[in-house]
Motif scaffolding. Sequence first.
Motif, PDB file in Angstrom:
ATOM      1  N   TYR A  18     -11.111   0.292   1.968  1.00  0.00           N
ATOM      2  CA  TYR A  18     -10.318   0.643   3.152  1.00  0.00           C
ATOM      3  C   TYR A  18      -9.951   2.123   3.043  1.00  0.00           C
ATOM      4  O   TYR A  18      -9.177   2.514   2.161  1.00  0.00           O
ATOM      5  CB  TYR A  18      -9.057  -0.220   3.240  1.00  0.00           C
ATOM      6  CG  TYR A  18      -9.349  -1.699   3.275  1.00  0.00           C
ATOM      7  CD1 TYR A  18      -9.688  -2.331   4.469  1.00  0.00           C
ATOM      8  CD2 TYR A  18      -9.309  -2.458   2.113  1.00  0.00           C
ATOM      9  CE1 TYR A  18      -9.974  -3.692   4.504  1.00  0.00           C
ATOM     10  CE2 TYR A  18      -9.589  -3.816   2.126  1.00  0.00           C
ATOM     11  CZ  TYR A  18      -9.924  -4.429   3.329  1.00  0.00           C
ATOM     12  OH  TYR A  18     -10.213  -5.769   3.350  1.00  0.00           O
ATOM     13  N   GLU A  39      -8.432   5.730   3.004  1.00  0.00           N
ATOM     14  CA  GLU A  39      -7.050   6.199   2.956  1.00  0.00           C
ATOM     15  C   GLU A  39      -7.029   7.722   2.938  1.00  0.00           C
ATOM     16  O   GLU A  39      -7.999   8.360   2.528  1.00  0.00           O
ATOM     17  CB  GLU A  39      -6.336   5.672   1.704  1.00  0.00           C
ATOM     18  CG  GLU A  39      -6.173   4.177   1.632  1.00  0.00           C
ATOM     19  CD  GLU A  39      -5.371   3.769   0.404  1.00  0.00           C
ATOM     20  OE1 GLU A  39      -4.306   4.385   0.175  1.00  0.00           O
ATOM     21  OE2 GLU A  39      -5.807   2.866  -0.316  1.00  0.00           O
ATOM     22  N   TYR A  49       0.805  -4.146   0.244  1.00  0.00           N
ATOM     23  CA  TYR A  49       0.522  -3.025   1.136  1.00  0.00           C
ATOM     24  C   TYR A  49       0.339  -3.511   2.576  1.00  0.00           C
ATOM     25  O   TYR A  49      -0.162  -4.608   2.812  1.00  0.00           O
ATOM     26  CB  TYR A  49      -0.726  -2.273   0.661  1.00  0.00           C
ATOM     27  CG  TYR A  49      -0.537  -1.604  -0.681  1.00  0.00           C
ATOM     28  CD1 TYR A  49      -0.070  -0.296  -0.766  1.00  0.00           C
ATOM     29  CD2 TYR A  49      -0.797  -2.292  -1.864  1.00  0.00           C
ATOM     30  CE1 TYR A  49       0.114   0.316  -1.999  1.00  0.00           C
ATOM     31  CE2 TYR A  49      -0.616  -1.695  -3.096  1.00  0.00           C
ATOM     32  CZ  TYR A  49      -0.153  -0.390  -3.162  1.00  0.00           C
ATOM     33  OH  TYR A  49       0.035   0.202  -4.388  1.00  0.00           O
ATOM     34  N   ASP A  84      -1.663  -2.338   4.953  1.00  0.00           N
ATOM     35  CA  ASP A  84      -2.986  -2.201   5.555  1.00  0.00           C
ATOM     36  C   ASP A  84      -4.071  -3.042   4.905  1.00  0.00           C
ATOM     37  O   ASP A  84      -5.194  -3.115   5.427  1.00  0.00           O
ATOM     38  CB  ASP A  84      -3.424  -0.730   5.510  1.00  0.00           C
ATOM     39  CG  ASP A  84      -2.549   0.153   6.381  1.00  0.00           C
ATOM     40  OD1 ASP A  84      -2.115  -0.339   7.440  1.00  0.00           O
ATOM     41  OD2 ASP A  84      -2.298   1.302   5.991  1.00  0.00           O
ATOM     42  N   PHE A  85      -3.798  -3.657   3.757  1.00  0.00           N
ATOM     43  CA  PHE A  85      -4.865  -4.385   3.059  1.00  0.00           C
ATOM     44  C   PHE A  85      -4.259  -5.303   1.996  1.00  0.00           C
ATOM     45  O   PHE A  85      -3.125  -5.117   1.560  1.00  0.00           O
ATOM     46  CB  PHE A  85      -5.840  -3.404   2.380  1.00  0.00           C
ATOM     47  CG  PHE A  85      -5.167  -2.294   1.605  1.00  0.00           C
ATOM     48  CD1 PHE A  85      -4.623  -2.508   0.341  1.00  0.00           C
ATOM     49  CD2 PHE A  85      -5.060  -1.029   2.154  1.00  0.00           C
ATOM     50  CE1 PHE A  85      -4.004  -1.493  -0.356  1.00  0.00           C
ATOM     51  CE2 PHE A  85      -4.428   0.008   1.464  1.00  0.00           C
ATOM     52  CZ  PHE A  85      -3.903  -0.234   0.202  1.00  0.00           C
TER      53      PHE A  85
END
Length: 387
Positions: free
Chosen positions: A17, A19, A136, A138-139
Motif C-alpha cells: 500500500y 505511502e 492503521y 489505511d491497511f
Amino acid sequence: MLAPYACHPEASRGRLYPETMSSFRSAFQRDRDRIIHSSAFRRLKHKTQVFVEHEGDYYRTRLTHSIEVAQVARTIAGVLGLNTDLAEAVALAHDLGHTPFGHTGEDALGALMAPYGGFDHNAQALRIVTKLERHYADFDGLNLTWETLEGLAKHNGPVTGPHADAKHAGPLPYALAECNAAWDLELSTHASAEAQVAAIADDVAYSHHDLHDGLRSGLFSEADLMDLPVTGPAFAEVDARYPGLDPMRRRHEALRRVFGRMVEDVIAVAKNRLDAAQPKSVEEIRGLGTTVIRFSKPLYQDLKAIRGFLFTHMYRAPSVMVERARVTIVINDLFPLFLAHPEHLPAEWRADVAQAADQTALARIVADYVAGMTDRFALQEHARLCG
C-alpha cells in the motif's frame, strides 16, 4: 557507506500500500520501528524459549532473544557494509509468529492444525505483519517493505525450487502462500545478505544463550562443557588467564569467548565468499544459488556437537519433558474448545468468526488467537475455561 550488494533503501521495491516517504527515516528504519511498536512484539516479553515463563526471571524470553539477535545482526551487517536497519528489522520480527511455550507449543498447534493446512511459525510471522496487526487506518498489518517481507519468508533459504531445504517439501504453509499470492516474494531464490545475516545471528544468539540458561538452571555444569569443542577451549583459556576466578565471572568470560568465536567466524567466511563471488548488486546475491553468510565447515561441525549436547541435556532433560507434557495439554485443550465454542473468543475475534466461510477458516482464526497468547495468558485461560 553501503556495499553495492547491500539493500539500498532508496531502491526498495516499496510497500504493498503506497505511502508518503518519511522526511527523516529510511524505509527500513520505518519497518524496524513499526515492528518494535507492534502488539505482537510486546507479547514476546512473556513467551519463553525453552523454559516456561513462570520458571524464572533470568531465563531468555522471545523478546530478549530477539533483541540479542538484532544486536548480532547489526554488528555483522555493519562490518560487511550491509544495511544494518534492514538486518535489524528482520531480526526483530523473525520470532513474532511463535506460539506460547516455545517449540513445544508450536508442535502441539501444528498437530492440531494438520487437517487445516498446518502451522509454521515463520509463516505465522508473515500473517501477523500483513494481516493480524490492525492499528492503521489505511491497511491491515504493518505494510512493511518488500525486502523485509522477503527476509521473513526466506531468511532460512529458498522455500521453493531446486535450492529449497528438504524440510520445505510439500505444499507451502497457507499463511506464506496467502502472503506470496498478494505480493510475489520470489520464494525460489535466496534472500538478501541482510536477511541471511539475521538468520545466522539467530543461530549465534541461541547457541550462546542456551548454554548460559542451561548452566543457570542446573541442567548441566561447566565441567560437562569441558570436553565439548569451542566451549572446552574457551573455559581453558579463561582458567589459564584468570586462575581462581569467581565461578560466575568464569562462566561469563568463557561464554563471551564462545560468542565472539562464532561472530568472528561468520564475518571471516562472509568476507571470503563475497570476495570470491564479487556480487555487484543484491539481485546477484539472490541469484548465487547459495548463501554468502554462513559458518565455516569446521565451526559448523563443532556447533552440531554442542547442539547435540543441548538436545540431550537441556531440550529433552527429564524436568523439561515434564513441563513440555503439561503445556502440551494446555494447547490440546484450548484449541478444540475455541473451535467448538467460538463464543469464548473475545468480541473482536468473534467478528472474524462471523465471516468464516468454513471450518478451515474458523480453525485458522482459532490458531491465530491461540498462537498469539503469552505463556501466562494461556495458563490463565486454561485454568479459567478447563479447570
